[in-house]
Motif scaffolding. Sequence first.
Motif, PDB file in Angstrom:
ATOM      1  N   LEU A 177       0.837  -1.207   0.000  1.00  0.00           N
ATOM      2  CA  LEU A 177       0.000   0.000   0.000  1.00  0.00           C
ATOM      3  C   LEU A 177       0.866   1.248   0.000  1.00  0.00           C
ATOM      4  O   LEU A 177       0.529   2.251  -0.634  1.00  0.00           O
ATOM      5  N   GLU A 178       1.973   1.187   0.675  1.00  0.00           N
ATOM      6  CA  GLU A 178       2.855   2.346   0.694  1.00  0.00           C
ATOM      7  C   GLU A 178       3.471   2.555  -0.685  1.00  0.00           C
ATOM      8  O   GLU A 178       3.470   3.660  -1.225  1.00  0.00           O
ATOM      9  N   ASN A 179       3.980   1.478  -1.275  1.00  0.00           N
ATOM     10  CA  ASN A 179       4.642   1.613  -2.564  1.00  0.00           C
ATOM     11  C   ASN A 179       3.685   2.098  -3.643  1.00  0.00           C
ATOM     12  O   ASN A 179       4.030   2.971  -4.444  1.00  0.00           O
ATOM     13  N   TYR A 235       1.794  -7.051  -7.228  1.00  0.00           N
ATOM     14  CA  TYR A 235       3.037  -7.127  -6.461  1.00  0.00           C
ATOM     15  C   TYR A 235       3.552  -8.553  -6.486  1.00  0.00           C
ATOM     16  O   TYR A 235       2.799  -9.511  -6.329  1.00  0.00           O
ATOM     17  N   THR A 236       4.832  -8.661  -6.761  1.00  0.00           N
ATOM     18  CA  THR A 236       5.434  -9.991  -6.802  1.00  0.00           C
ATOM     19  C   THR A 236       6.837  -9.911  -6.226  1.00  0.00           C
ATOM     20  O   THR A 236       7.431  -8.846  -6.150  1.00  0.00           O
ATOM     21  N   ARG A 258      12.102  -5.717  -1.329  1.00  0.00           N
ATOM     22  CA  ARG A 258      10.683  -5.907  -1.035  1.00  0.00           C
ATOM     23  C   ARG A 258       9.939  -6.246  -2.322  1.00  0.00           C
ATOM     24  O   ARG A 258      10.501  -6.178  -3.408  1.00  0.00           O
ATOM     25  N   ALA A 259       8.662  -6.583  -2.174  1.00  0.00           N
ATOM     26  CA  ALA A 259       7.864  -6.943  -3.345  1.00  0.00           C
ATOM     27  C   ALA A 259       7.842  -5.784  -4.342  1.00  0.00           C
ATOM     28  O   ALA A 259       7.838  -4.618  -3.956  1.00  0.00           O
ATOM     29  N   TRP A 316       6.611  -0.342 -10.570  1.00  0.00           N
ATOM     30  CA  TRP A 316       6.086   0.893  -9.995  1.00  0.00           C
ATOM     31  C   TRP A 316       7.148   1.578  -9.107  1.00  0.00           C
ATOM     32  O   TRP A 316       7.618   0.985  -8.129  1.00  0.00           O
ATOM     33  N   GLY A 317       7.527   2.784  -9.505  1.00  0.00           N
ATOM     34  CA  GLY A 317       8.456   3.570  -8.696  1.00  0.00           C
ATOM     35  C   GLY A 317       9.869   3.010  -8.638  1.00  0.00           C
ATOM     36  O   GLY A 317      10.623   3.354  -7.722  1.00  0.00           O
TER      37      GLY A 317
END
Length: 592
Positions: free
Chosen positions: A156-158, A233-234, A240-241, A440-441
């Motif tokens: 959720l943060e990412n 997310y993987t 991290r994921a 993402w990011g």
Amino acid sequence: MGRHVKSPASFVQESSEWVRKPKAIDANLKDYAKACRSFRWKDVEKEFDWHRTKKVNIVHEMLDRHAAGPRKNKVALYFWDPAGRDEKYTFLDLKNASSRFGNVLKKFTIKKNDRVAVFLPRTPELYISILGINRIGAIPVPLFEAFMEAALFDRLENSAASAMVTTPLLLSRIPFKKLPHLKHLFLIKGKGEAAEGLPSGVGVYDYFEEMAKAAIQLTPTWLTADDGLVIHYTSGSTGRAKGVLHRQYAMVGHYQTTKWALDLRDDDVYWCTADPGWVTGTSYGIYGPWTVGASSLVVGGRFSAEQWYEAIQKFEVTVWYSAPTAFRLLMAQGKDLPKKYSLKSLRHICSVGEPLNPEALRWIRDITGIAPHETWWMTETGMQLICNYRSADFKLGATGKPFPGTYAAIIDDKGREVPLNTLGQLAVKTGWPAMMKAIWGNKEKYKEYFRVKGWYLSGDTAYKDKDGFIWFAGRADDVIKTAGERVGPFEVESALVQHPAVAEAGVIGKPDAVRGHIVKAYISLRAGQSPSETLKKEIAEFVKRNMAAHAAPREIEFCPKIPKTRSGKIMRRVLRAWDQGQPVGDVSTMEE
Ligand code: 6R9
């Protein structure tokens, strides 16, 4: 890499046995070799309305288009939860429901490109939410319902999701205070169900109340083919994921693979057993089947052999897409159980997520009369890329051949193709339709996949045989596939060291007859802690509570010290050797 393999039989024992097909099989893809010569992705674009209108939104192609034609009253979704729900939704019903939810989202100012997390058990509302989010051009972030606080926080943060759909039961796991982006919460409450521990500073709305008030009409937000579709997310072997972002154009790949590899036709009842928390559950649980206009079955609840057989019988499932671990779990229940059910509706079976061992293939073939067909692909590839096809003979144990219009090869570190029967990295020529758009990011992570020019590096090792079959051999990195689900050792290690008794942890996949691999943790304890079976249980529970049940170690071994390189990296290779009682090899880089 580039090590010569003496005989492919060193990986799979029965490489010479073929699964033969009748000459005149009535499959969508009739002639693989011919398709490889003449097929063009550009031609598939013509199957979509946007090719004519230039207005893109996958929800139009999945629902509105069918609801305006002969499939209007065709069932799109059969939902069965043996605990009590048995429902049907036509293409028109899903068009209306997703329009309502799109209107609800818009009312609370959610718009194109906003990320909306969907944290729900497998229910019709999960599917309707994703469709509603896509309808307004926002990006769904499906989160598997087993995730606990630490795993949810990372994702959720990412993604910086501004809204979330969930249930009162799952609410307590979400660390709202640490998630300043999360502003809107849609709660799916059962009749009379209370929601406790509601967060402050977040708008909380009752999903069913809002749906009842919302208008039934909503034109999709028109996008371009390059706009976002979904973020999954993987896990990788480090960090991290990662949030794998797909684009709308992926539908071209979903559509064609659904036609040719899953072989879906208009009269099929198709059952994909994967949860939309994982890529198979969206690409082939939502986007593929509904762009082709197929009827899809979703079964809620946990795995149960009886209920799975019953689902096939009750809904007369014709095409079944599942995973080797599921087949092996069915196998473990024995042959008498399937005899109690009629499985004769089945005409095609596909498998994904991990290698399908010949024993499991034969067993499924024995009870259904149909051999499961492998499909190889990844979260990052978005679509199936290496498959066995319904009309083509294949070798038992082989992963398959590249989908027409794609090119997969076994390469060395410089991007050169290695000779036949030689192990190397499985790579795919870039440019297939569902290739991920971004991590993402994290531009650096994205680039890592493409570090050999012109190729996408899968991280799998494989070899190719003289007949053009690709044989999966294993992972080149430390990623663990347990029961078909991808688990990153770093994430589990991070969760483990939060436990007060744990000083250091190293996590590996240990080969397992049913689950492919299980998560195994080596742990060194803090001073003053003593090893015990009770402590092992407590530590495993701790990971379950904080991260997710499927990622918790099923086996724990205490050791005085975790082997690391001088620069501090955990040497999981050494842990794997310990586990298998094998020599540890070159340890010259190991710290003293
Ligand atoms: C769709 C999915 C990807 C990894 C992949 C590979 C393994 C997937 C496979 C297979 C052997 C198959 N994998 N399909 N291995 N045979 N047919 O599973 O995506 O969760 O990202 O995992 O799964 O190791 O690299 P994802």
